[in-house]
Motif scaffolding. Structure first.
Motif, PDB file in Angstrom:
ATOM      1  N   ARG A 160       0.677  -1.277  -0.101  1.00 14.19           N
ATOM      2  CA  ARG A 160      -0.081   0.124  -0.004  1.00 14.19           C
ATOM      3  C   ARG A 160       0.952   1.202   0.134  1.00 14.19           C
ATOM      4  O   ARG A 160       0.439   2.283  -0.502  1.00 14.19           O
ATOM      5  N   GLN A 161       1.766   1.213   0.689  1.00 14.87           N
ATOM      6  CA  GLN A 161       2.984   2.340   0.549  1.00 14.87           C
ATOM      7  C   GLN A 161       3.347   2.469  -0.856  1.00 14.87           C
ATOM      8  O   GLN A 161       3.297   3.790  -1.374  1.00 14.87           O
ATOM      9  N   GLN A 162       3.817   1.564  -1.627  1.00 13.79           N
ATOM     10  CA  GLN A 162       4.162   1.711  -2.749  1.00 13.79           C
ATOM     11  C   GLN A 162       3.027   2.118  -3.694  1.00 13.79           C
ATOM     12  O   GLN A 162       3.445   3.102  -4.680  1.00 13.79           O
ATOM     13  N   HIS A 163       1.906   1.765  -3.470  1.00 10.55           N
ATOM     14  CA  HIS A 163       0.632   2.069  -4.404  1.00 10.55           C
ATOM     15  C   HIS A 163       0.287   3.776  -4.454  1.00 10.55           C
ATOM     16  O   HIS A 163       0.337   4.208  -5.182  1.00 10.55           O
ATOM     17  N   VAL A 164       0.440   4.062  -2.970  1.00  4.14           N
ATOM     18  CA  VAL A 164       0.097   5.528  -2.607  1.00  4.14           C
ATOM     19  C   VAL A 164       1.272   6.493  -3.206  1.00  4.14           C
ATOM     20  O   VAL A 164       1.142   7.413  -3.745  1.00  4.14           O
ATOM     21  N   LEU A 165       2.498   6.029  -2.986  1.00  2.00           N
ATOM     22  CA  LEU A 165       3.598   6.976  -3.543  1.00  2.00           C
ATOM     23  C   LEU A 165       3.732   6.831  -5.191  1.00  2.00           C
ATOM     24  O   LEU A 165       4.001   7.713  -5.490  1.00  2.00           O
ATOM     25  N   GLU A 166       3.531   5.779  -5.876  1.00  2.00           N
ATOM     26  CA  GLU A 166       3.242   5.742  -7.312  1.00  2.00           C
ATOM     27  C   GLU A 166       2.200   6.599  -7.711  1.00  2.00           C
ATOM     28  O   GLU A 166       2.477   7.262  -8.630  1.00  2.00           O
ATOM     29  N   GLN A 167       1.126   6.810  -7.051  1.00  2.00           N
ATOM     30  CA  GLN A 167       0.003   7.540  -7.267  1.00  2.00           C
ATOM     31  C   GLN A 167       0.236   9.073  -7.055  1.00  2.00           C
ATOM     32  O   GLN A 167      -0.030   9.830  -8.066  1.00  2.00           O
ATOM     33  N   MET A 168       0.820   9.346  -5.994  1.00  4.71           N
ATOM     34  CA  MET A 168       1.425  10.756  -5.749  1.00  4.71           C
ATOM     35  C   MET A 168       2.494  10.999  -7.034  1.00  4.71           C
ATOM     36  O   MET A 168       2.421  12.368  -7.461  1.00  4.71           O
ATOM     37  N   SER A 169       3.143  10.263  -7.391  1.00  2.00           N
ATOM     38  CA  SER A 169       4.472  10.584  -8.353  1.00  2.00           C
ATOM     39  C   SER A 169       3.547  10.806  -9.643  1.00  2.00           C
ATOM     40  O   SER A 169       4.008  11.594 -10.302  1.00  2.00           O
ATOM     41  N   ARG A 170       2.665  10.038 -10.083  1.00  2.00           N
ATOM     42  CA  ARG A 170       1.939  10.279 -11.377  1.00  2.00           C
ATOM     43  C   ARG A 170       1.093  11.280 -11.232  1.00  2.00           C
ATOM     44  O   ARG A 170       0.407  11.977 -12.293  1.00  2.00           O
ATOM     45  N   SER A 171       0.509  11.915 -10.046  1.00  2.00           N
ATOM     46  CA  SER A 171      -0.330  12.895 -10.193  1.00  2.00           C
ATOM     47  C   SER A 171       0.282  14.271 -10.124  1.00  2.00           C
ATOM     48  O   SER A 171      -0.343  15.486 -10.458  1.00  2.00           O
ATOM     49  N   LEU A 172       1.651  14.416  -9.905  1.00  2.00           N
ATOM     50  CA  LEU A 172       2.164  15.951 -10.120  1.00  2.00           C
ATOM     51  C   LEU A 172       2.770  15.902 -11.499  1.00  2.00           C
ATOM     52  O   LEU A 172       3.156  15.227 -11.996  1.00  2.00           O
ATOM     53  N   LYS A 173       2.821  17.276 -11.508  1.00  2.00           N
ATOM     54  CA  LYS A 173       3.489  17.914 -12.791  1.00  2.00           C
ATOM     55  C   LYS A 173       4.962  17.404 -12.798  1.00  2.00           C
ATOM     56  O   LYS A 173       5.386  17.559 -11.474  1.00  2.00           O
ATOM     57  N   PRO A 174       5.729  17.577 -14.037  1.00  2.00           N
ATOM     58  CA  PRO A 174       7.211  17.443 -13.808  1.00  2.00           C
ATOM     59  C   PRO A 174       7.639  18.824 -13.025  1.00  2.00           C
ATOM     60  O   PRO A 174       7.176  19.957 -13.476  1.00  2.00           O
ATOM     61  N   GLY A 175       8.430  18.652 -11.911  1.00  2.00           N
ATOM     62  CA  GLY A 175       8.583  20.035 -11.289  1.00  2.00           C
ATOM     63  C   GLY A 175       7.694  20.348 -10.349  1.00  2.00           C
ATOM     64  O   GLY A 175       7.921  21.275  -9.377  1.00  2.00           O
ATOM     65  N   GLY A 176       6.625  19.505  -9.868  1.00  2.00           N
ATOM     66  CA  GLY A 176       5.749  19.905  -9.091  1.00  2.00           C
ATOM     67  C   GLY A 176       6.350  19.499  -7.751  1.00  2.00           C
ATOM     68  O   GLY A 176       7.412  18.836  -7.527  1.00  2.00           O
ATOM     69  N   TYR A 177       5.571  19.938  -6.516  1.00  2.00           N
ATOM     70  CA  TYR A 177       6.056  19.908  -5.242  1.00  2.00           C
ATOM     71  C   TYR A 177       5.235  18.944  -4.235  1.00  2.00           C
ATOM     72  O   TYR A 177       3.897  18.873  -4.708  1.00  2.00           O
ATOM     73  N   LEU A 178       5.688  18.299  -3.486  1.00  2.00           N
ATOM     74  CA  LEU A 178       4.977  17.405  -2.461  1.00  2.00           C
ATOM     75  C   LEU A 178       5.479  17.826  -1.005  1.00  2.00           C
ATOM     76  O   LEU A 178       6.377  17.822  -0.727  1.00  2.00           O
ATOM     77  N   VAL A 179       4.349  17.959  -0.371  1.00  2.00           N
ATOM     78  CA  VAL A 179       4.603  18.080   1.125  1.00  2.00           C
ATOM     79  C   VAL A 179       4.084  16.823   2.056  1.00  2.00           C
ATOM     80  O   VAL A 179       3.049  16.478   1.374  1.00  2.00           O
ATOM     81  N   PHE A 180       5.252  16.443   2.492  1.00  2.00           N
ATOM     82  CA  PHE A 180       5.099  14.870   3.220  1.00  2.00           C
ATOM     83  C   PHE A 180       5.518  14.716   4.490  1.00  2.00           C
ATOM     84  O   PHE A 180       6.178  15.774   4.949  1.00  2.00           O
ATOM     85  N   PRO A 181       4.846  13.972   5.245  1.00  2.00           N
ATOM     86  CA  PRO A 181       5.008  13.811   6.804  1.00  2.00           C
ATOM     87  C   PRO A 181       6.490  13.777   6.909  1.00  2.00           C
ATOM     88  O   PRO A 181       7.067  12.830   6.171  1.00  2.00           O
ATOM     89  N   ARG A 182       7.265  14.524   7.947  1.00  2.00           N
ATOM     90  CA  ARG A 182       8.544  14.216   8.176  1.00  2.00           C
ATOM     91  C   ARG A 182       8.945  12.867   8.715  1.00  2.00           C
ATOM     92  O   ARG A 182       9.964  12.311   8.001  1.00  2.00           O
ATOM     93  N   ALA A 183       8.251  12.123   9.353  1.00  2.00           N
ATOM     94  CA  ALA A 183       8.474  10.802   9.815  1.00  2.00           C
ATOM     95  C   ALA A 183       8.488   9.786   8.621  1.00  2.00           C
ATOM     96  O   ALA A 183       9.234   8.836   8.757  1.00  2.00           O
ATOM     97  N   ASP A 184       7.767  10.349   7.636  1.00  2.00           N
ATOM     98  CA  ASP A 184       7.679   9.272   6.536  1.00  2.00           C
ATOM     99  C   ASP A 184       8.809   9.455   5.315  1.00  2.00           C
ATOM    100  O   ASP A 184       8.665   8.886   4.346  1.00  2.00           O
ATOM    101  N   ALA A 185       9.508  10.431   5.615  1.00  2.00           N
ATOM    102  CA  ALA A 185      10.646  10.723   4.680  1.00  2.00           C
ATOM    103  C   ALA A 185      11.393   9.607   4.173  1.00  2.00           C
ATOM    104  O   ALA A 185      11.848   9.656   2.806  1.00  2.00           O
ATOM    105  N   PRO A 186      11.833   8.634   4.806  1.00  2.00           N
ATOM    106  CA  PRO A 186      12.649   7.658   4.058  1.00  2.00           C
ATOM    107  C   PRO A 186      11.912   6.943   3.022  1.00  2.00           C
ATOM    108  O   PRO A 186      12.331   6.044   2.284  1.00  2.00           O
TER     109      PRO A 186
END
Length: 464
Positions: A160-186
């Motif tokens: 599920r982690q992989q699925h969500v991260l892939e979805q987020m990557s596809r949602s952003l434009k090239p050069g888009g920005y992601l604000v993500f929880p600090r603890a989840d940065a790894p």
């Protein structure tokens, strides 16, 4: 059983550093970039909770754009999986403590004071779209400039982690920005993101190095190819196409060259077309496809073992597409499937596509071929879903208002009836009170007369 993950706040109520970075660096960069293009900004707050993040971003953008805001098209999507928190977000009421984040912006320019607190002005409120969304299953928005993801993934499964991260990557434009929880940065280690500053949980999507290595064409060669393509298209427009049904054999060298240029240009147009195109034969074997189709279907696998459409496109609904293909092959007509979802549970990428299926003209002795024109309607489907949810919510509110109006009418009728009864009881009370007073006066007079009689009897007794 679905995994429940607790939502943690990232911005703005806890993390002032992130608030400052968005205000002073990220949003100005997005505005500068969009001002050179189409004046469009698209932001998404996933797991928006009670909506403070969406309101804060809306206020910051309004302040940065100033009087130019009317020229911009801004969409802020705020979604959450819990309807209870969405109900609070839609109430759009905030305390004075929240306005402290904007004290240097003169917050009363953007908020209106009510008896229950402060509310965002109607013009700014219309820029925010609240809707229910489950990141595990629902379709995601695309072409985003900024994605603010507020939910921790640490307790979710690896898949599920992989699925969500892939979805987020596809949602952003090239050069888009992601604000993500600090603890989840790894968790972002395997994805093409670059942190914007040490200690600030903001990441910019960058082009992967592997993709740079695959594209071995130097920029100069790409420019020469582009200029060559333009020249070829100009030549194509200036060359008259050979008339009649003659074969290629009697054509002159110039006509052969012209026809070759036409075919070359059509091949380039086919592969660079913004619409996905896939050509299959009567056995559903893929004959060719263009780059857009490979991207939308993620990806088409061209090998010798599996070349049929239903094996190489994961998540494709077999019955729906097979029935349409068979009808086109049988009747020679065109078919349009407006919503074909590549199901995630069956290996698909979750996109919703529009398929237009047509029969290609071929020679009589050759088997028929079918062309599929594919368009991405994922965002439109998500918007329709949110709009339907908002429409249903509005209908529920209207029904509740109708019920309240009926109850109010009933209470008003009961109040009027009670008022009438009270008036009657008051009149009766006044009548009885007057009767009691008359009775009391008659009793007092009787007692006086009795006392007089007794006095007279006493006097007569003494005389006798």
């Amino acid at each position: 059983m679905e995994e429940e993950v607790k939502t943690t706040s990232v911005f703005p109520l806890v993390d002032r550093e992130t608030f400052k970075a968005l205000k002073e660096e990220i949003l100005p960069q997005l505005i500068s970039r969009a001002s050179r293009q189409d004046h469009v900004l698209r932001l998404w707050i996933a797991q928006c909770a009670t909506g403070e993040d969406a309101v804060a971003l809306c206020v910051l953008l309004a302040d940065l754009l100033g009087k130019e805001r009317s020229r911009w098209r801004i969409k802020i999507f705020a979604t959450d999986s819990q309807e209870t928190t969405l109900a609070l977000a839609r109430r759009n009421t905030y305390t004075s403590a929240f306005l402290e984040y904007f004290r240097d912006l003169d917050p009363l320019r953007f908020f209106e004071q009510t008896e229950h607190g402060y509310q965002l002005s109607p013009l700014l409120k219309n820029l925010i779209f609240f809707g229910k969304h489950n990141f595990w299953h629902d379709l995601c928005f695309v072409r985003l400039d900024l994605l603010l993801y507020r939910q921790s993934l640490l307790k979710a499964s690896v898949s599920r982690q992989q699925h969500v991260l892939e979805q987020m990557s596809r949602s952003l434009k090239p050069g888009g920005y992601l604000v993500f929880p600090r603890a989840d940065a790894p968790l972002l280690a395997g994805f093409p993101y670059q942190q914007m500053g040490e200690g600030v949980p903001i990441y910019q999507q960058v082009k992967p190095e592997a993709a740079d290595q695959v594209s071995s064409t130097p920029p100069v060669q790409k420019l020469e190819r582009k200029e060559s393509l333009i020249e070829t298209m100009q030549d194509l427009l200036s060359i008259p196409f050979p008339q009649g049904t003659k074969s290629l054999e009697p054509l002159s060298c110039e006509d052969r060259s012209a026809l070759s240029s036409v075919r070359s240009s059509l091949d380039v147009v086919f592969h660079l077309a913004p619409t996905g195109i896939v050509i299959i034969d009567h056995r559903y074997q893929i004959l060719t496809s263009n780059r857009t189709a490979d991207k939308l279907l993620t990806p088409l696998i061209h090998d010798e073992k599996h070349k049929d459409l239903f094996h190489v496109v994961p998540g494709l609904p077999y019955t729906q597409v097979r029935t349409a293909l068979d009808q086109v092959l049988r009747e020679g007509t065109s078919q349009t499937l407006p919503e074909v979802e590549l199901t995630v549970s069956e290996g698909g990428n979750g996109r919703v596509l529009s398929f237009t299926i047509s029969l290609m003209p071929t020679q009589i002795e050759k088997p028929p071929q079918v062309v599929l024109y594919i368009c991405d309607t994922t965002e439109l489907t998500v918007l329709k879903k949110i709009q339907s949810q908002q429409t249903a919510l509005l209908q529920e509110q209207q029904l509740a208002i109708s019920h309240l109006a009926q109850k109010y009418s009933s209470l008003q009728s009961a109040h009027e009836r009670l008022s009438e009864i009270s008036a009657v009881l008051l009149a009766e009370y006044q009548r009885i009170d007057a009767l009691l007073k008359a009775t009391q006066e008659a009793r007092e007079q009787a007692e006086q007369q009795i006392e007089q009689l007794l006095e007279e009897i006493r006097v007569l007794g003494e005389e006798q």
